[in-house]
Scaffold this motif. Structure first.
Motif, PDB file in Angstrom:
ATOM      1  N   GLU A 371     107.460 148.578  27.997  1.00 42.29           N
ATOM      2  CA  GLU A 371     106.113 148.072  28.208  1.00 42.29           C
ATOM      3  C   GLU A 371     106.203 146.585  28.522  1.00 42.29           C
ATOM      4  O   GLU A 371     106.876 145.827  27.811  1.00 42.29           O
ATOM      5  CB  GLU A 371     105.230 148.295  26.967  1.00 42.29           C
ATOM      6  CG  GLU A 371     103.819 147.751  27.186  1.00 42.29           C
ATOM      7  CD  GLU A 371     102.834 148.098  26.077  1.00 42.29           C
ATOM      8  OE1 GLU A 371     103.254 148.674  25.044  1.00 42.29           O
ATOM      9  OE2 GLU A 371     101.648 147.779  26.251  1.00 42.29           O
ATOM     10  N   ASN A 429      99.770 146.941  31.049  1.00 40.71           N
ATOM     11  CA  ASN A 429      98.416 147.052  30.486  1.00 40.71           C
ATOM     12  C   ASN A 429      97.363 146.597  31.490  1.00 40.71           C
ATOM     13  O   ASN A 429      97.553 145.606  32.184  1.00 40.71           O
ATOM     14  CB  ASN A 429      98.291 146.164  29.244  1.00 40.71           C
ATOM     15  CG  ASN A 429      99.159 146.664  28.110  1.00 40.71           C
ATOM     16  OD1 ASN A 429      98.802 147.610  27.429  1.00 40.71           O
ATOM     17  ND2 ASN A 429     100.318 146.034  27.928  1.00 40.71           N
ATOM     18  N   GLU A 461      98.418 151.367  31.612  1.00 39.15           N
ATOM     19  CA  GLU A 461      97.817 151.670  30.306  1.00 39.15           C
ATOM     20  C   GLU A 461      96.365 151.213  30.275  1.00 39.15           C
ATOM     21  O   GLU A 461      96.073 150.042  30.545  1.00 39.15           O
ATOM     22  CB  GLU A 461      98.583 150.946  29.189  1.00 39.15           C
ATOM     23  CG  GLU A 461     100.009 151.429  29.030  1.00 39.15           C
ATOM     24  CD  GLU A 461     100.665 150.876  27.771  1.00 39.15           C
ATOM     25  OE1 GLU A 461      99.989 150.165  26.987  1.00 39.15           O
ATOM     26  OE2 GLU A 461     101.865 151.148  27.574  1.00 39.15           O
ATOM     27  N   LYS A 512      99.228 157.121  23.796  1.00 40.05           N
ATOM     28  CA  LYS A 512      99.978 156.236  22.894  1.00 40.05           C
ATOM     29  C   LYS A 512      99.249 156.184  21.562  1.00 40.05           C
ATOM     30  O   LYS A 512      98.121 155.674  21.484  1.00 40.05           O
ATOM     31  CB  LYS A 512     100.088 154.835  23.505  1.00 40.05           C
ATOM     32  CG  LYS A 512     100.884 154.826  24.816  1.00 40.05           C
ATOM     33  CD  LYS A 512     101.142 153.421  25.318  1.00 40.05           C
ATOM     34  CE  LYS A 512     102.280 152.768  24.541  1.00 40.05           C
ATOM     35  NZ  LYS A 512     102.561 151.419  25.065  1.00 40.05           N
TER      36      LYS A 512
HETATM   37 MG    MG Z   1      99.776 148.617  25.713  1.00 44.64          MG
END
Ligand code: MG
Ligand code: C2E
Ligand code: MG
Length: 595
Positions: A371, A429, A461, A512
């Motif tokens: 990530e 993100n 995300e 997640k």
């Molecule tokens: Mg995240």
């Protein structure tokens, strides 16, 4: 009787008001009405429903009647010999009085609405008619003022004064009148050494009601809210509407700070009952800021600013709460401003960095993803966590260039690593503002083209709440992104407002599980159960699962046993700079040893 005689008699009557008044008032009307002096006095003066005030030519008060005492609260001896200017509220400028005097001198009368002040300090509006009396020589001998308290019917009034000072929808006084009233009340409180509170009340999500149910529903809500606010305060306390969804209340003469808090609590409690709007039950959430005179500001401007700062803080705290102003809030606001201005230059000054946190497949213990997490190394403030500056970047729109920068860097980096290693998925993100930007799909397409990253290796995300804000729009954007071949993950799953039907409809690849469910399991039974349920749900929807914030071996073990495929957390590694991540990649397979 000529007017000069009358004046003389009136003046005499002042000297001996009690007996003289009754017998010596005369009028031109008397012969026509065939009434005795006493009867005239009783009917037209003493018992008149209107307040009557008579002055001499120098504007000194000679006589007032019973209604005058009732309306103004002053007893006769307190006003006789004084000038009517003693009742001034301070709400009118000199120009207003000049016009009044010009009309009296030239036309002999003036009629209109005027704001005056009662003995108890209360400002009220009266309908006033003043006539000047002249003697044969044409000289003014007296002024007679007749007025009625207009407070009860101001709402029906359509004159320009009402338009200027009152909100036509709720009939509440507006911001202009609040400012006038504040100044007056502050002076009053200062003179009498009293505490006074100002409450600013913001209706959260009012726009949403307007957008969802229409403007008529919004109006109904505002009127209903007005009624609630009025029932929460004493008669003497004034409620104002300052803007679309902001109200204010001045609490006069409070004994202690707690009194203001009590009113705020009462208002919040009144909102636990939903409002019925067009057959829908609507819950109102409020943010209330409180400032106190004199501690939080000794003038109307600082007092208003303090209440605004406190209200903003209440909003930040997640709404449906109230906050007293604290000087530290100003420091915070100043810090936010400083943060905002340095954030504007952070990218060009190369203060932003992307860190990478590995995602591990539990069955193989290998890094299967990463990530990208932004880091801001501020030259003076040091490392600022994203939780602190992302909201500022969101609010200012800076998130768009910053977000694009992260996306480009992360994709570039992933391509770089793919040259020497097995390709792995990079997660980036997206914040709400980025997600709703018109050209998001284009931005992603361009970045992929520029960097050469195959779309299947990019996972975007988004959070549940973001997706649920406008599900139809979300669905459309997600379909476009999916068509391009990128993956979609729902971040922080379990913390937002989830809708199973949308979860099914959205083209999602990964869930997640939020760290808050992971951190206390497996010891915490209910968290452990929730996690198990989320895993089952994800499996039934054929979604990949990643558990966030895994710090302990026991957590990894529980997740593995219950079928969660991947983990991300300090157990394996915190987010690290690119060079560090490369070392981790080279060490593939050492996962357990690394802990
Ligand atoms: Mg995240
Ligand atoms: P997130 O996307 O849920 O990221 C996971 C956060 O949990 C990261 O915090 C990460 O450092 C932290 N974390 C990971 N493992 C553990 C662990 O084992 N224990 C604990 N206590 N924490 C762990 P970080 O980097 O501070 O980021 C916070 C949030 O800021 C992110 O939450 C994400 O919502 C946002 N964010 C970060 N970078 C970006 C970005 O580039 N764009 C946008 N829009 N938001 C970002
Ligand atoms: Mg998360």
């Amino acid at each position: 009787m000529d007017k000069a005689d009358k004046k003389q008699r009136l003046q005499k009557s002042v000297a001996k008001p009690k007996t003289a008044e009754k017998t010596k008032i005369k009028s031109k009307l008397r012969p026509q009405l065939h009434l005795g002096e006493n009867a005239f006095y009783d009917i037209f003066f003493k018992n008149a429903p209107e307040a009557i005030l008579i002055t001499d030519s120098a504007d000194k008060i000679l006589l007032v009647n019973k209604s005058f005492v009732g309306v103004t609260g002053y007893k006769r001896p307190e006003v006789i010999g004084k000038k009517p200017s003693m009742f001034r509220s301070g709400l009118h400028d000199n120009d207003f009085y000049s016009k009044m005097w010009r009309s009296l001198t030239h036309k002999g009368n003036w009629k209109g609405e005027i704001w005056n002040k009662r003995k108890n300090g209360e400002v009220y509006r009266e309908w006033l008619s003043i006539s000047s009396l002249r003697n044969r020589k044409g000289q003014i001998t007296n002024y007679i003022g007749i007025f009625a308290d207009a407070a009860t019917n101001f709402a029906q009034s359509t004159d320009s004064f009402s338009k200027q000072y009152y909100d036509p929808l709720t009939k509440l006084p507006n911001r202009l009148l609040l400012q006038d009233r504040l100044e007056f009340m502050i002076n009053h409180a200062r003179r009498n050494n009293e505490l006074m509170a100002l409450l600013l009340i913001d209706l959260d999500r009012f726009k949403l009601v307007n957008e969802t149910f229409g403007y008529d529903a919004g109006d109904t809500l505002l009127k209903a809210m007005t009624d609630r606010l009025i029932t929460c305060v004493r008669d003497v306390d004034a409620v104002f509407r300052l803007g679309a969804d902001v109200f204010a209340i001045i609490l006069e003469e409070i004994a202690q700070l707690e009194d203001a808090a009590k009113v705020a609590k009462r208002i919040l409690e009144s909102c636990t009952v939903p409002l019925k709007i067009d057959g829908h039950e609507v819950y109102i959430a409020l943010s209330i800021g409180i400032s106190i005179f004199p501690t939080d500001g000794d003038g109307k401007v600082p007092l208003l600013q303090s209440a605004e700062t406190a209200m903003r803080r209440a909003k930040e705290m997640g709404s449906n709460n109230f906050q007293h102003y604290k000087p530290a809030m100003n420091t915070r606001a100043a810090e936010q401003l400083a943060l905002e201005s340095s954030l504007r230059n952070a990218l060009s000054r190369e203060e932003m960095h992307v860190f990478y946190q590995p995602q591990i497949a539990l069955n193989t213990n290998r890094i299967v993803g990463m990530e990208a997490l932004i880091r801001w190394k501020h030259p003076e403030m040091g490392m600022i966590p994203p939780g602190q500056f992302i909201p500022v970047a969101e609010a200012t729109g800076l998130i768009l260039p910053i977000g694009e920068w992260v996306l480009r860097n992360a994709c570039k980096q992933a391509v770089e690593w793919q040259k020497n290693h097995e390709p792995i998925v990079i997660s980036v993100n997206l914040s709400a503002r980025q997600f709703i930007q018109q050209d998001l799909v284009e931005v992603v397409r361009n970045v992929l083209k520029e960097t050469g990253l195959p779309p299947a290796f990019l996972e975007l995300e988004i959070t549940e709440s973001l997706g649920m804000k406008n599900p139809e729009q979300t669905l459309k954007t997600l379909i476009d992104l999916k068509a391009m071949g990128v993956r979609i993950a729902i971040d922080d799953f379990g913390t937002g407002y989830s809708s199973l039907s949308y979860l099914k409809r959205f083209p999602i690849d990964t869930l997640k599980i939020d760290r808050s469910f992971v951190m206390d399991m497996p010891e915490d039974q209910s968290d452990a159960e929730i996690v198990k349920t989320i895993i089952a749900l994800a499996h039934s929807l054929r979604l990949t699962l990643i558990a966030e914030g895994v710090e302990k071996e026991s957590q990894a073990q529980y997740l593995l046993e219950n079928g969660c495929e991947k983990i991300q957390g300090y157990l394996f590694s915190p987010p690290v700079p690119a060079e560090e991540f490369l070392r981790l990649l080279k060490r593939q397979g050492d996962i357990i040893a690394a802990t």
